[in-house]
Design a protein around this motif. Structure first.
Motif, PDB file in Angstrom:
ATOM      1  N   PHE A  94     -10.725  11.168  24.988  1.00 48.22           N
ATOM      2  CA  PHE A  94      -9.380  11.721  25.045  1.00 48.22           C
ATOM      3  C   PHE A  94      -8.211  11.409  26.358  1.00 48.22           C
ATOM      4  O   PHE A  94      -9.026  11.528  27.568  1.00 48.22           O
ATOM      5  N   GLY A  95      -7.188  11.390  26.008  1.00 46.78           N
ATOM      6  CA  GLY A  95      -6.140  11.414  26.981  1.00 46.78           C
ATOM      7  C   GLY A  95      -6.070  12.444  27.565  1.00 46.78           C
ATOM      8  O   GLY A  95      -6.270  13.652  27.028  1.00 46.78           O
ATOM      9  N   PRO A  96      -4.940  12.809  28.546  1.00 46.58           N
ATOM     10  CA  PRO A  96      -4.736  14.013  29.117  1.00 46.58           C
ATOM     11  C   PRO A  96      -3.750  15.003  28.286  1.00 46.58           C
ATOM     12  O   PRO A  96      -3.466  16.081  28.502  1.00 46.58           O
ATOM     13  N   GLY A  97      -3.123  14.245  27.154  1.00 45.35           N
ATOM     14  CA  GLY A  97      -2.268  14.978  26.325  1.00 45.35           C
ATOM     15  C   GLY A  97      -0.909  15.198  26.702  1.00 45.35           C
ATOM     16  O   GLY A  97      -0.515  14.747  27.905  1.00 45.35           O
ATOM     17  N   LEU A 126      -2.781  15.424  21.689  1.00 44.58           N
ATOM     18  CA  LEU A 126      -3.647  14.761  22.123  1.00 44.58           C
ATOM     19  C   LEU A 126      -4.123  13.635  21.470  1.00 44.58           C
ATOM     20  O   LEU A 126      -4.333  13.204  20.099  1.00 44.58           O
ATOM     21  N   CYS A 127      -4.175  12.316  22.300  1.00 46.80           N
ATOM     22  CA  CYS A 127      -4.714  11.161  21.653  1.00 46.80           C
ATOM     23  C   CYS A 127      -5.957  10.840  22.056  1.00 46.80           C
ATOM     24  O   CYS A 127      -6.551  11.058  23.320  1.00 46.80           O
ATOM     25  N   ALA A 128      -6.585  10.399  21.211  1.00 46.63           N
ATOM     26  CA  ALA A 128      -8.187  10.059  21.590  1.00 46.63           C
ATOM     27  C   ALA A 128      -8.508   8.639  20.972  1.00 46.63           C
ATOM     28  O   ALA A 128      -7.846   8.075  19.946  1.00 46.63           O
ATOM     29  N   SER A 129      -9.544   7.908  21.367  1.00 46.22           N
ATOM     30  CA  SER A 129      -9.906   6.575  20.867  1.00 46.22           C
ATOM     31  C   SER A 129     -11.623   6.591  20.785  1.00 46.22           C
ATOM     32  O   SER A 129     -12.187   7.314  21.508  1.00 46.22           O
ATOM     33  N   SER A 130     -12.193   5.787  19.974  1.00 45.63           N
ATOM     34  CA  SER A 130     -13.491   5.602  19.935  1.00 45.63           C
ATOM     35  C   SER A 130     -13.982   4.067  19.269  1.00 45.63           C
ATOM     36  O   SER A 130     -13.040   3.500  18.795  1.00 45.63           O
ATOM     37  N   PRO A 131     -14.940   3.633  19.410  1.00 40.86           N
ATOM     38  CA  PRO A 131     -15.368   2.369  18.667  1.00 40.86           C
ATOM     39  C   PRO A 131     -15.213   2.807  17.162  1.00 40.86           C
ATOM     40  O   PRO A 131     -15.188   3.827  16.758  1.00 40.86           O
ATOM     41  N   PRO A 132     -15.146   1.495  16.450  1.00 44.09           N
ATOM     42  CA  PRO A 132     -15.159   1.856  14.918  1.00 44.09           C
ATOM     43  C   PRO A 132     -16.319   2.547  14.359  1.00 44.09           C
ATOM     44  O   PRO A 132     -17.311   2.342  14.867  1.00 44.09           O
ATOM     45  N   GLY A 133     -16.222   3.117  13.081  1.00 45.35           N
ATOM     46  CA  GLY A 133     -17.101   3.846  12.299  1.00 45.35           C
ATOM     47  C   GLY A 133     -17.530   5.238  12.855  1.00 45.35           C
ATOM     48  O   GLY A 133     -16.600   5.802  13.729  1.00 45.35           O
TER      49      GLY A 133
END
Lengths: 114, 111
Positions: free
Chosen positions: A105-108, A91-98
């Motif tokens: 999350f992506g679909p994997g 799984l890949c995920a992203s968020s703002p910094p900090g």
């Protein structure tokens, strides 16, 4: 707003082969995560990037796994050589910094190693 | 080892009933988040509760946090078949954005 994109969605390889996964995070999200989720378990963090720098890779099996995020945007995770126990969803995920933000999350990518 | 542990591991209820799942953790945290995962899909964020908060609501969801007991609960009221999924808690111990996930509670809502 486009979500986190991952490819491929499914991959089947034989042990000792190599494989690569790709992730494109949400635009503007400086933090990117790769997780390994084994069936019946929660996601386990493999590596966390902030922009193109590594924040945490303490659980990444560095003898076989590598990851990069060269331009601070998309990222690739590679396994070489693969073992049977690497069969999992990546799984890949992203968020703002900090801290203190939700992760998107992506679909994997479901990897099967035979 | 995982920071958070969900309880129960599996829960089966009838549509319309309430579902409660719990999360316990070991060390102090900055915040705790709950996520849902439908079968074969990625995780979806539900609620974030900070260490200085005790309760938060979002629609049919209610989350409580007891830092003295190092535990949190997620209540889903008037459950629907579409709530069938796995639910994970994730704890964040610092401001670096790193969260540690438990192994989840699998909820089945029968129509």
């Amino acid at each position: 707003e486009a979500g986190v994109a991952q490819s491929p969605r499914y991959k089947i390889i034989e042990k000792r082969q190599s494989v690569a996964f790709w992730c494109n995070p949400i635009s503007g999200h400086a933090t990117l995560y790769w997780y390994q989720q084994i069936l019946g378990q929660g996601p386990k963090l493999l590596i966390q990037f902030q922009n193109n720098g590594v924040v945490d890779d303490s659980q990444l099996p560095k003898d076989r796994f590598s990851a990069e995020r060269l331009k601070g945007v998309d990222s690739t995770l590679k396994i070489q050589p693969a073992k049977l126990e690497d069969s999992a969803v990546y799984l890949c995920a992203s968020s703002p910094p900090g801290g203190g933000y939700e992760q998107y999350f992506g679909p994997g990518t479901r990897l099967t190693v035979t | 080892s995982q920071q958070g542990e969900e309880d129960p591991q599996a829960l089966s209820i009838q549509e319309g009933e309430n579902a409660t799942m719990n999360c316990s953790y070991k060390t102090s945290i900055n915040n705790l988040q709950w996520y849902r995962q439908n079968s074969g899909r990625g995780l979806v964020h539900l609620i974030l509760i900070r260490s200085n908060e005790r309760e938060k609501h979002s629609g049919r969801l209610r989350v409580t946090l007891d830092t003295s007991k190092k535990s949190s609960s997620l209540l889903i009221t008037a459950s629907r078949a579409a709530d069938t999924a796995s639910y994970f808690c994730a704890t964040e111990r610092s401001n670096a954005g790193k969260s540690t996930f438990g192994d989840g509670t699998t909820l089945t809502v029968k129509p």
